[in-house]
Design a protein around this motif. Structure first.
Motif, mmCIF file in Angstrom:
data_model
loop_
_atom_site.group_PDB
_atom_site.id
_atom_site.type_symbol
_atom_site.label_atom_id
_atom_site.label_comp_id
_atom_site.label_asym_id
_atom_site.label_seq_id
_atom_site.Cartn_x
_atom_site.Cartn_y
_atom_site.Cartn_z
ATOM 1 N N LEU A 1 -9.589 18.579 -2.794
ATOM 2 C CA LEU A 1 -8.529 17.737 -3.350
ATOM 3 C C LEU A 1 -7.418 18.571 -3.967
ATOM 4 O O LEU A 1 -6.250 18.196 -3.915
ATOM 5 C CB LEU A 1 -9.105 16.771 -4.389
ATOM 6 C CG LEU A 1 -10.110 15.750 -3.858
ATOM 7 C CD1 LEU A 1 -10.412 14.708 -4.924
ATOM 8 C CD2 LEU A 1 -9.584 15.067 -2.601
ATOM 9 N N ILE B 1 0.679 18.326 -0.779
ATOM 10 C CA ILE B 1 1.610 17.192 -0.885
ATOM 11 C C ILE B 1 2.779 17.537 -1.810
ATOM 12 O O ILE B 1 3.942 17.330 -1.477
ATOM 13 C CB ILE B 1 0.870 15.942 -1.422
ATOM 14 C CG1 ILE B 1 -0.084 15.404 -0.352
ATOM 15 C CG2 ILE B 1 1.867 14.854 -1.840
ATOM 16 C CD1 ILE B 1 -0.994 14.300 -0.833
ATOM 17 N N TYR C 1 -5.883 4.836 7.835
ATOM 18 C CA TYR C 1 -5.512 4.971 6.428
ATOM 19 C C TYR C 1 -6.007 3.765 5.626
ATOM 20 O O TYR C 1 -6.666 3.917 4.587
ATOM 21 C CB TYR C 1 -3.993 5.120 6.308
ATOM 22 C CG TYR C 1 -3.503 5.075 4.893
ATOM 23 C CD1 TYR C 1 -3.668 6.166 4.069
ATOM 24 C CD2 TYR C 1 -2.881 3.935 4.385
ATOM 25 C CE1 TYR C 1 -3.229 6.132 2.758
ATOM 26 C CE2 TYR C 1 -2.448 3.894 3.079
ATOM 27 C CZ TYR C 1 -2.618 4.986 2.265
ATOM 28 O OH TYR C 1 -2.195 4.940 0.970
ATOM 29 N N LEU D 1 -3.684 18.085 -2.853
ATOM 30 C CA LEU D 1 -2.682 17.721 -3.853
ATOM 31 C C LEU D 1 -1.537 18.740 -3.851
ATOM 32 O O LEU D 1 -0.349 18.378 -3.848
ATOM 33 C CB LEU D 1 -3.377 17.709 -5.230
ATOM 34 C CG LEU D 1 -2.852 16.810 -6.330
ATOM 35 C CD1 LEU D 1 -2.693 15.382 -5.857
ATOM 36 C CD2 LEU D 1 -3.834 16.848 -7.518
ATOM 37 N N LEU E 1 -12.897 3.656 0.129
ATOM 38 C CA LEU E 1 -12.843 4.266 -1.200
ATOM 39 C C LEU E 1 -13.049 3.232 -2.303
ATOM 40 O O LEU E 1 -13.791 3.468 -3.261
ATOM 41 C CB LEU E 1 -11.485 4.941 -1.413
ATOM 42 C CG LEU E 1 -11.411 6.437 -1.167
ATOM 43 C CD1 LEU E 1 -9.994 6.925 -1.342
ATOM 44 C CD2 LEU E 1 -12.351 7.169 -2.121
ATOM 45 N N THR F 1 -11.547 10.744 -0.492
ATOM 46 C CA THR F 1 -10.213 10.815 -1.110
ATOM 47 C C THR F 1 -9.356 11.824 -0.342
ATOM 48 O O THR F 1 -8.165 11.593 -0.088
ATOM 49 C CB THR F 1 -10.325 11.232 -2.593
ATOM 50 O OG1 THR F 1 -11.295 10.396 -3.224
ATOM 51 C CG2 THR F 1 -8.998 11.071 -3.313
ATOM 52 N N ALA G 1 -8.180 10.241 2.850
ATOM 53 C CA ALA G 1 -7.084 9.299 2.595
ATOM 54 C C ALA G 1 -5.782 10.045 2.318
ATOM 55 O O ALA G 1 -4.710 9.640 2.782
ATOM 56 C CB ALA G 1 -7.446 8.384 1.420
ATOM 57 N N MET G 2 -5.894 11.150 1.571
ATOM 58 C CA MET G 2 -4.702 11.955 1.272
ATOM 59 C C MET G 2 -4.093 12.497 2.562
ATOM 60 O O MET G 2 -2.876 12.423 2.779
ATOM 61 C CB MET G 2 -5.103 13.160 0.397
ATOM 62 C CG MET G 2 -4.933 12.962 -1.082
ATOM 63 S SD MET G 2 -5.217 14.577 -1.851
ATOM 64 C CE MET G 2 -5.845 14.048 -3.409
ATOM 65 N N LEU H 1 -5.297 5.935 -10.515
ATOM 66 C CA LEU H 1 -6.530 6.143 -9.765
ATOM 67 C C LEU H 1 -6.274 7.273 -8.775
ATOM 68 O O LEU H 1 -5.187 7.391 -8.219
ATOM 69 C CB LEU H 1 -6.896 4.887 -8.992
ATOM 70 C CG LEU H 1 -7.771 3.886 -9.704
ATOM 71 C CD1 LEU H 1 -8.067 2.721 -8.780
ATOM 72 C CD2 LEU H 1 -9.070 4.525 -10.163
ATOM 73 N N LYS H 2 -7.317 8.073 -8.534
ATOM 74 C CA LYS H 2 -7.132 9.273 -7.733
ATOM 75 C C LYS H 2 -6.700 8.951 -6.310
ATOM 76 O O LYS H 2 -5.864 9.658 -5.732
ATOM 77 C CB LYS H 2 -8.428 10.071 -7.724
ATOM 78 C CG LYS H 2 -8.191 11.550 -7.592
ATOM 79 C CD LYS H 2 -9.503 12.272 -7.534
ATOM 80 C CE LYS H 2 -9.775 13.017 -8.813
ATOM 81 N NZ LYS H 2 -11.044 13.739 -8.746
ATOM 82 N N ASP H 3 -7.254 7.882 -5.741
ATOM 83 C CA ASP H 3 -6.915 7.646 -4.329
ATOM 84 C C ASP H 3 -5.484 7.120 -4.165
ATOM 85 O O ASP H 3 -4.986 6.965 -3.058
ATOM 86 C CB ASP H 3 -7.924 6.744 -3.617
ATOM 87 C CG ASP H 3 -8.348 5.546 -4.426
ATOM 88 O OD1 ASP H 3 -8.690 5.733 -5.607
ATOM 89 O OD2 ASP H 3 -8.335 4.432 -3.882
ATOM 90 N N ARG H 4 -4.807 6.860 -5.279
ATOM 91 C CA ARG H 4 -3.401 6.465 -5.225
ATOM 92 C C ARG H 4 -2.540 7.607 -4.662
ATOM 93 O O ARG H 4 -1.438 7.388 -4.159
ATOM 94 C CB ARG H 4 -2.932 6.110 -6.643
ATOM 95 C CG ARG H 4 -1.899 5.013 -6.715
ATOM 96 C CD ARG H 4 -2.364 3.707 -6.166
ATOM 97 N NE ARG H 4 -3.299 3.035 -7.072
ATOM 98 C CZ ARG H 4 -3.870 1.875 -6.761
ATOM 99 N NH1 ARG H 4 -3.612 1.275 -5.615
ATOM 100 N NH2 ARG H 4 -4.691 1.320 -7.598
ATOM 101 N N VAL H 5 -3.086 8.836 -4.770
ATOM 102 C CA VAL H 5 -2.349 10.001 -4.261
ATOM 103 C C VAL H 5 -2.044 9.835 -2.774
ATOM 104 O O VAL H 5 -1.013 10.289 -2.282
ATOM 105 C CB VAL H 5 -3.164 11.303 -4.504
ATOM 106 C CG1 VAL H 5 -2.470 12.506 -3.891
ATOM 107 C CG2 VAL H 5 -3.362 11.518 -5.999
ATOM 108 N N SER H 6 -2.929 9.131 -2.077
ATOM 109 C CA SER H 6 -2.734 8.986 -0.628
ATOM 110 C C SER H 6 -1.533 8.095 -0.284
ATOM 111 O O SER H 6 -1.022 8.144 0.830
ATOM 112 C CB SER H 6 -4.015 8.441 0.017
ATOM 113 O OG SER H 6 -4.264 7.151 -0.470
ATOM 114 N N GLU H 7 -1.110 7.284 -1.252
ATOM 115 C CA GLU H 7 0.163 6.569 -1.042
ATOM 116 C C GLU H 7 1.255 7.556 -1.431
ATOM 117 O O GLU H 7 1.856 7.463 -2.504
ATOM 118 C CB GLU H 7 0.238 5.329 -1.943
ATOM 119 C CG GLU H 7 -0.804 4.266 -1.624
ATOM 120 C CD GLU H 7 -0.896 3.210 -2.714
ATOM 121 O OE1 GLU H 7 0.076 3.035 -3.479
ATOM 122 O OE2 GLU H 7 -1.953 2.573 -2.809
ATOM 123 N N VAL H 8 1.476 8.513 -0.536
ATOM 124 C CA VAL H 8 2.219 9.722 -0.906
ATOM 125 C C VAL H 8 3.562 9.413 -1.569
ATOM 126 O O VAL H 8 3.862 9.926 -2.649
ATOM 127 C CB VAL H 8 2.403 10.635 0.323
ATOM 128 C CG1 VAL H 8 3.169 11.887 -0.070
ATOM 129 C CG2 VAL H 8 1.044 11.006 0.884
#
Lengths: 212, 428
Positions: free
Chosen positions: A12, A19, B283, A16, B290, B255, B258-259, A104-111
């Motif tokens: 991660l 990105i 996605y 991170l 998740l 995660t 998804a990233m 939330l951590k997986d929010r990172v994927s909504e770049v």
């Protein structure tokens, strides 16, 4: 923008950093809370992004470090990433003033969203995860000042909590800026937050929400 | 609010001489209880004599002297059986059952027990003093009886001239009848005195020789309880390990996926076509996975419980409940981890039941410490009628509570409200 990220999982951390670099950040990456404190002390960055659960105890070291950084350097923008939502942590962060975020951590994927959240925090804004906001909206406590708000006002407050400006809220709800300003004033009045020159009132409104 | 409790009124035959006496002295005299009391009081000295002989006999033999120390166990056994004469309440042995069969194991177990030495002490005092005092009290009652029966006794024994013992005046028969009448009046008083004495003696014997409630605490039962505690602890430890493994493993990787997919979407921005669609779908699916994983991990063992303790974890539970929950948690110190875990599981299960069955508009969760225990209350204003035997998860929770030595009470009359109270001791 110079950014320090603290994340113990190599996978991660790399993701991170990748990105952020893609969006022009100059990234320093560390793997634990002491490392984070040292990196910030060594060369204060523009923004800090940290995981909650990190070595050595794998508890909430990241959050504790974030709070300490906020105490030591008021105004240092800090964005906390968490694997799960705990509004107690969100409230603790918000109480340290403006320029904080809790996602939330997986929010990172909504770049794109994630990057704009980082920008928002960097600019002194406050960003709360929509999940935190959704939970708070779903929660119906007895005799909460929030009960006095109309559904539309709640919607506006939720968007404020997510860190959006009046203009962004107006776009989102397809109303005029003036209408949003009117809602915001109504919310501040109903939550008993007297007029002050500071934008911090918006944070106080969200805090009132969290404490309700 | 009326708790659904079962109370049994006992109006049946009395359980002890003392209870029998409460029915009134005259009625008492018509039952078999006076005879039981006297029999008990008089038979003690026989036991005392037998024990004294056995004890002294063993003490003088060099090898058997150790056995003499255990004669108290035998006497106590006889005394517990003899108690049945005057007290129908069970008198279980305070001794543990040896873990292995055989004399050596029995010997070793008895020698390590406090009860053994208490019994020996009782035996000595009993043989020297108590048995004889008992007998004296028994004789007092017999004397009263003899006075009542004096005319009959005198008539039955013509070879003994009463005048030689007591002078009955000019009208001996009348005097004897008068004495008999006085005896009749005296007898209930004597019965009362002797029975009161015996009741006190029974209480003393119980304190010194009888195990505390229920069946004898077998060594295996204690071992079984310990093993259940270990089992629950192991279960909790395993849950924590699974939660950590999922967090460090699957959750992080997913995660990461998804990233990466998020970045891929960014690169594909502005394009259309099957590739973009597939990436979008992958996605969305990763995001859903998740979210599901997060819920699953939370249900296994919430990190909030470890990090911030019970109040935060209960607040999260309250947030997730579809029925509004009023929280009132005041815990001055953090309870032990197993108590926190149990309280969290119970509150979660109870709130799930409230949402599923109660039809309540409002629920509340209260947590307090009281007398070294965490007292957790979960209530709702729903329709009530919750049945602990009705296949709800409450039976499983009761196991968890019992392992911690706690108590769980459910009050749920038809029409509500329902109140679940759980006491979880924090001490060892």
């Amino acid at each position: 923008m110079r950014t320090v990220i603290a994340e113990d999982s190599v996978l991660l951390r790399e993701g991170l950093a990748h990105i952020l670099r893609r969006f022009g950040h100059e990234v320093t990456a560390v793997g634990d809370a002491p490392g984070l404190l040292a990196a910030v002390r060594h060369d204060p960055p523009d923004v800090v992004i940290t995981d909650v659960r990190m070595p050595p105890g794998f508890s909430n070291e990241g959050l504790v470090a974030a709070l300490q950084l906020r105490r030591d350097r008021p105004g240092l923008p800090v964005l906390v990433l968490s694997q799960y939502v705990e509004h107690g942590s969100a409230a603790e962060l918000l109480e340290t003033g403006e320029g904080v975020g809790y996602l939330l951590k997986d929010r990172v994927s909504e770049v794109a969203h994630f990057i704009s959240a980082v920008e928002e925090v960097r600019g002194g804004g406050t960003v709360l995860d929509p999940e935190v906001v959704r939970r708070l909206l779903a929660r119906r406590r007895v005799r909460s000042p929030i009960d006095a708000l109309t559904p539309r006002e709640r919607e506006v407050l939720a968007l404020i909590a997510e860190g959006r400006s009046n203009a962004a809220i107006a776009r989102r709800l397809t109303v005029t800026d003036a209408a949003v300003a009117k809602h915001v004033n109504a919310i501040l009045t109903k939550l008993d937050l007297p007029p002050a020159p500071d934008d911090h009132r918006r944070v106080l409104a969200v805090l009132a929400y969290l404490r309700a | 609010m009326c708790p659904r409790t079962l109370s049994v009124m006992t109006t049946a035959s009395p359980r002890s001489a003392w209870e029998a006496l409460a029915a009134g002295p005259v009625r008492f005299l018509r039952t078999s209880w006076p005879w039981r009391v006297v029999g008990w009081a008089l038979s003690g000295c026989l036991v005392a004599v037998v024990w004294t002989v056995a004890f002294l006999g063993l003490v003088v033999v060099p090898v058997a002297a150790l056995l003499a120390l255990l004669t108290g166990v035998g006497l106590a056994d006889v005394e517990r059986r003899r108690l049945r004469l005057v007290d129908r309440t069970a008198a279980p042995s305070p001794h543990a059952r040896p873990r292995r069969p055989g004399f050596v194991a029995w010997f070793a177990t008895r020698f390590r027990e406090v009860a053994t030495w208490r019994e020996l002490g009782y035996a000595v005092v009993f043989a020297l003093v108590l048995a004889w005092l008992d007998a004296a009290m028994g004789l007092v009652f017999c004397l009263g009886l003899a006075v009542v029966l004096a005319p009959v006794l005198i008539a039955l024994t013509p070879q003994v001239q009463p005048d030689e013992l007591v002078w009955f005046g000019p009208y001996p028969l009348l005097a004897q009848l008068g004495l008999s009448l006085a005896g009749l009046l005296l007898l209930p008083v004597l019965a009362y005195l002797v029975t009161a004495y015996v009741a006190a003696r029974v209480a003393l014997t119980r304190v010194l020789l009888v195990g505390r409630g229920g069946p004898a605490p077998h060594a295996e039962v204690a071992e079984l309880t310990r093993s259940r505690v270990r089992l629950v602890e192991a279960m909790d430890a395993q849950r924590r390990r699974i939660e950590r493994d999922l967090h460090d493993g699957a959750q992080q990787r997913l995660t990461g996926v998804a990233m990466t997919l998020g970045l891929a979407r960014l690169e594909l921005d502005g394009t259309t076509g099957p590739a973009r669609e597939l990436v979008d779908r992958a996605y969305e699916q990763s995001r859903l996975a998740l979210a599901e994983l997060r819920e699953l991990v939370h249900g296994i063992h919430p990190q909030a419980l470890v990090d911030s303790g019970l109040p935060a974890a209960l607040a999260t539970l309250a947030d997730r409940s579809p029925v509004p929950v009023q929280l009132d948690v005041t815990l001055p110190a953090r309870p032990p981890a197993e108590v926190e875990a149990a309280a969290w599981f119970i509150a979660g299960e109870a709130l799930a039941n409230v949402a599923k069955h109660s039809g309540a508009a409002q629920a509340w969760v209260r947590a307090r410490t009281s007398g070294g225990a965490v007292v957790l209350e979960i209530g709702d204003d729903g329709r009530g009628g919750a049945d602990p035997a009705g296949g709800t998860g409450l039976v499983g929770l009761a196991d968890r509570v019992s392992v911690l030595g706690g108590r769980i009470t459910l009050s749920s009359p038809d029409g509500g409200p329902t109140l679940l109270t759980v006491e979880l001791p924090c001490g060892p």
